[in-house]
Scaffold this motif. Structure first.
Motif: not given
Length: 193
Positions: A167-186, A188-193
């Protein structure tokens, strides 16, 4: 004999129990030898209870007093254990309510930050605003994860640190969107609803 014991007020507790046992044995005796032995016991019973054997009466009263004390102690212990059980149950209910409230708060925070609302970000600073929102969400997800008290925290925390670095290294909104998706995936794996 039973009538006389009743009139004297002695036909209770151990006396009544002993008399009932002797009476049953007489009724069930099949031989004259058995009846002779039982009649001897009846004479002993009569001398002990009918004719004022004060030592025997004192022993019986003491035995009855001890029996009453024992039953009272058992009753008090049962009440104490029941009160302790009720207290433990109430504490568990309070703790369960606290945990439910805490979980609801965590879910609310997670749902509040799950969707990146960049409409509040000004176009010039949109990337910085998105980064800040993602970092806030990362912190909330990390707190929620640590509250679950997982058996092994090391690897998941390393993954969260890597996502934070991404997230800190992301320089574009696309890279931030990718980081957001990675965080969502993490999440879902570790905090099941």
């Amino acid at each position: 004999m039973q009538h006389e014991l009743c009139l004297s007020g002695r036909f209770q507790g151990v006396v009544a129990e002993s008399w009932t046992k002797l009476k049953t044995r007489v009724e069930n005796a099949t031989t004259s030898h058995e009846r002779t032995l039982i009649s001897f016991e009846i004479e002993q019973f009569a001398s002990a209870f009918m004719y004022g054997n004060s030592q025997r009466e004192a022993e019986l009263r003491e035995a009855e007093r001890l029996d009453v004390e024992r039953r009272e102690a058992e009753r008090r212990e049962a009440e104490r254990l029941e009160a302790k059980r009720r207290e433990a149950t109430e504490q568990l209910e309070v703790e369960a309510e606290r945990l439910d409230a805490e979980r609801a708060l965590i879910k609310k925070k997670l749902s509040d930050t799950a969707n990146l609302d960049t409409t509040k970000c000004q176009p010039v600073v949109s990337t910085d605003c998105m980064r800040e929102l993602l970092m806030q969400r990362l912190r909330i997800v990390q707190e929620a994860f640590l509250r679950t008290n997982p058996p092994s925290k090391l690897q998941p925390i390393r993954e969260l640190v890597a996502i934070g670095n991404e997230i800190r290294a992301a320089s574009t909104s696309e890279k931030l969107q990718q980081a957001w998706q990675v965080l969502n995936a993490w999440q879902q794996r570790h905090l099941p609803q």
